[in-house]
Design an enzyme around this catalytic site. Sequence first.
Site, mmCIF file in Angstrom:
data_model
loop_
_atom_site.group_PDB
_atom_site.id
_atom_site.type_symbol
_atom_site.label_atom_id
_atom_site.label_comp_id
_atom_site.label_asym_id
_atom_site.label_seq_id
_atom_site.Cartn_x
_atom_site.Cartn_y
_atom_site.Cartn_z
ATOM 1 N N HIS A 1 51.992 61.246 57.702
ATOM 2 C CA HIS A 1 51.979 59.839 57.512
ATOM 3 C C HIS A 1 52.910 59.592 56.333
ATOM 4 C CE1 HIS A 1 49.266 56.069 57.589
ATOM 5 N NE2 HIS A 1 50.441 55.732 57.114
ATOM 6 N N ILE A 2 54.197 59.967 56.571
ATOM 7 C CA ILE A 2 55.144 59.915 55.387
ATOM 8 C C ILE A 2 56.283 58.985 55.547
ATOM 9 C CG2 ILE A 2 54.764 62.339 54.486
ATOM 10 C CD1 ILE A 2 57.271 63.057 56.110
ATOM 11 N N HIS B 1 60.257 43.355 60.137
ATOM 12 C CA HIS B 1 61.166 43.722 59.124
ATOM 13 C C HIS B 1 62.006 45.371 59.244
ATOM 14 C CE1 HIS B 1 59.562 40.390 56.935
ATOM 15 N NE2 HIS B 1 60.624 40.525 55.700
ATOM 16 N N ILE B 2 61.015 46.062 59.701
ATOM 17 C CA ILE B 2 61.047 47.514 60.133
ATOM 18 C C ILE B 2 62.113 47.474 61.481
ATOM 19 C CG2 ILE B 2 60.524 49.871 60.812
ATOM 20 C CD1 ILE B 2 58.060 49.349 59.080
ATOM 21 N N GLU C 1 42.766 60.879 59.770
ATOM 22 C CA GLU C 1 43.476 61.547 59.000
ATOM 23 C C GLU C 1 42.908 62.139 57.961
ATOM 24 O OE1 GLU C 1 46.880 58.986 57.746
ATOM 25 O OE2 GLU C 1 47.549 58.652 59.834
ATOM 26 N N ASP D 1 58.702 41.683 71.496
ATOM 27 C CA ASP D 1 57.836 41.166 70.408
ATOM 28 C C ASP D 1 57.009 39.939 71.022
ATOM 29 O OD1 ASP D 1 57.978 41.623 67.215
ATOM 30 O OD2 ASP D 1 56.783 39.546 68.150
#
Length: 467
Positions: free
Chosen positions: A345-346, A207-208, A315, A227
Amino acid sequence: MSSQPIEIQPRNSPGVVAASPTSSSSLHDRLRHSESIGQGLSNVRQPKVLHPIDNEDLRLLLLENISQDAVSAFRSQGFQVDHYTKAMSEDELVETIPQYHAIGIRSKTKITERVIKAAPKLLVIGCFCIGTNQVDVHTAAKAGIPVFNSPFSNSRSVAEMVISEVIALSRQLFQRAFEMRDGLWNKQSKGCWEIRGKTLGIVGYGHIGAQLSVLAEAFGMRVLFYDVINIMPLGSARQVDTLPTLLAESDFVTLHVPELPETINMISREQLLQMKTGSYLINNARGRVVDIPALVEAVQSKHLAGAAIDVYPSEPGFNGAPFDDQINSWASNLRSLPNVILTPHIGGSTEEAQRMIGDEVSQSLIRYLNYGSTVGSVNFPEVDLRPITAEQGTSIRVCHVHNNQPGVLKQVNEVLSPYNVEKQYSDSKGDVAYLLADIADVSPMDVNRLREMINKTSANILTRLLA
């Protein structure tokens, strides 16, 4: 995750029965409404509000500043919600979670086997994010606890961030802005490029990746993707047969893959050397898919012109915590590199994405708690039934989680044989199976006996009755 057998005791306590909904505004209502088109609204049979047989108030624990829209959705059902902005450690969870029936988390809170075993009332886990690797989903399933997430809601936010990083890297914007903040004026064009006509290589065309493909072509970029399965491309994007082919032809390489055994360190020294000299690497996927010490070497040697990293193997647990060598041994080396964009991580941290995630996951949890539906669960068989209606009178819904072994349906149906089974559906996934059944004309005196008999079946993990 350990491969040793996990011992989870059957959860037969009446205390695990969910609290009742106070509203019938749910997916079932919307589906029933859509099915009524062309039939006339007067023909719609309204869903009956289901209540648990043991009416224990449902308590939800929401951590990590989950969307207020999700909080409102839960409270609109009459559920008790405790909402916190920070994550909890394993010790804190073990102490806190025994009183809760559901928990909602994001990526920093870890739901381990120890936490699950300390949660006798826990019915469901909601991950208000894309991934579920912070949850021991296998142990959760063995304990009769489905896990829900939102795998696609932040796709657009991540795709837009990648485009911004492509432009920022090609123009060295991060480096120039950093110099200006230090009082240095450094106007130059050397090593700065337009992205028009450049090649973007996308690893993972989900999807991304697919949304990113369309955005990149709108900027005049050529798009390649790799992929593990053959996928119909959008626009003029072209799939390549191997990862080395993509690395060798791309000016920018961006990663959009899950963390799996085969993707850990999928970009290491060998793969970095296969990339074009002067190219760029972007990782907004998972922290362990890139060998970061090898990336540091590639940038230091000027083989790569820059990189953008949003995710890391380890993290910090809360905002304001240091990102230093105690978190990752190479952190200071990574932070010292020129033209390397580091973000905390945004990728999915936009108001729009968090609102959509909050809506999707909260509705999944509400459907499970109110109707027993497991559609969308990552670790459970997906089972659903149309809702009980007011016309069905004294019908009850049996929600029976059990070990996937022969003879279970025979045992359960023998218990139910004195009654009319109006509808029934079961499915299995791995070692766990799930049965939903609506039973008509059950007297209040028979309810507790029914539950006790089903609880005593040999494969029982968790049984709830809704009426």
